[in-house]
Enzyme design. Sequence first.
Site, mmCIF file in Angstrom:
data_model
loop_
_atom_site.group_PDB
_atom_site.id
_atom_site.type_symbol
_atom_site.label_atom_id
_atom_site.label_comp_id
_atom_site.label_asym_id
_atom_site.label_seq_id
_atom_site.Cartn_x
_atom_site.Cartn_y
_atom_site.Cartn_z
ATOM 1 N N ASP A 110 32.328 44.506 38.896
ATOM 2 C CA ASP A 110 33.117 43.680 38.368
ATOM 3 C C ASP A 110 32.165 42.445 37.701
ATOM 4 O OD1 ASP A 110 35.792 43.656 37.860
ATOM 5 O OD2 ASP A 110 36.133 43.029 39.974
ATOM 6 N N GLN A 160 40.782 43.475 43.403
ATOM 7 C CA GLN A 160 41.222 42.801 42.512
ATOM 8 C C GLN A 160 42.015 41.451 42.763
ATOM 9 O OE1 GLN A 160 42.165 44.316 39.745
ATOM 10 N NE2 GLN A 160 43.273 42.886 38.856
ATOM 11 N N LYS A 212 43.368 51.332 35.894
ATOM 12 C CA LYS A 212 41.738 51.696 36.343
ATOM 13 C C LYS A 212 41.638 52.976 37.009
ATOM 14 C CE LYS A 212 40.767 46.758 36.684
ATOM 15 N NZ LYS A 212 40.532 45.485 37.496
HETATM 16 N N1 GUN Z 1 41.987 39.829 37.837
HETATM 17 C C1 GUN Z 1 41.996 39.740 36.608
HETATM 18 N N2 GUN Z 1 40.962 40.238 35.813
HETATM 19 C C2 GUN Z 1 40.260 40.906 36.742
HETATM 20 C C3 GUN Z 1 39.025 41.617 36.890
HETATM 21 O O1 GUN Z 1 38.443 41.952 35.661
HETATM 22 N N3 GUN Z 1 38.477 42.042 38.130
HETATM 23 C C4 GUN Z 1 39.074 41.659 39.261
HETATM 24 N N4 GUN Z 1 38.719 42.366 40.410
HETATM 25 N N5 GUN Z 1 40.455 40.939 39.207
HETATM 26 C C5 GUN Z 1 40.778 40.574 37.965
#
Ligand code: GUN
Length: 292
Positions: A119, A96, A52
């Site tokens: 998200d 996350q 990211k």
């Molecule tokens: N864990 C697995 N996929 C994601 C996601 O798209 N966003 C976040 N914040 N955590 C995750």
Amino acid sequence: MTLIDGKSVAKAVKQEIAAQVEAMVAAGKRRPHLAGVLVGHDGGSESYMANKVKSCAECGFKSSLLRFEDTVSEEELLATVNKLNNDPDVDGFIVQLPLPKHIDEQKVIEAIDYRKDVDGFHPINVGRMMIGLPCFRSATPQGILMLLEHYQIETRGKHCVVLGRSNIVGKPVASMLVQKANPGNCTVTICHSATKNMAEITRQADILIAAIGSPEFVKADMVKDGAVVIDVGTTRLPASDTKSGWRLHGDVDFEQVAPKCSYITPVPGGVGPMTIVSLMQNTLLAAQGKIY
Ligand code: GUN
């Protein structure tokens, strides 16, 4: 059979985003800023977060990463969320997942200002998405829709079977594909751990989306000839022949299933890169104030 190349679609979309960012900056606006909160040292989460941050650079965004040990208290994490909510320099941020067991994940998600929830996990965004209102759409489902659109895969009137009912993928992708929209307008069935006769249902799928986190679960006898198969699985299993010592496995037995498909996503290089691109798009929308 056409292999859906998420990596190259993602690269093209990132270039478009970068061009828009440079135009914004040339017009005197500041660069979009995405912040990420990472708790602990889980290998998968570390690598998602690193990707990211890298994608932010490719899109011309500012990014910041706030790291905590997995002993962090819920209180401290909520205080961090509150700080990011009130930081005018931050357009959007993510926490996350998964979080350590002693932290109430839902409480953290609901503490995020929905206007910065890139998200798309906050109940306001999920609810708005369900009734077809502008919102931040969660990244993996949105990435899947972008792939269907890019490859001009007809969805109207098609039977889409979703394997898995997670809040992150299964439920939102089902909600998106049932909308009166394009992509969308599907007849949607969700299968889960209590579903009976699963193979009978999956064999009816024109579009099969596998998001259960069970490596190679979907076998050839579960798939109709000519189906579109989207594999969301990303399970790391030990491997003796890779540098890292592990290999990523999808939810679909690719070797068996691919020859039957009209389109299929590989793992890696299918849905994964699109998830990150959707997050970048949401961050750009947040910076442009286009949603709220
Ligand atoms: N864990 C697995 N996929 C994601 C996601 O798209 N966003 C976040 N914040 N955590 C995750």
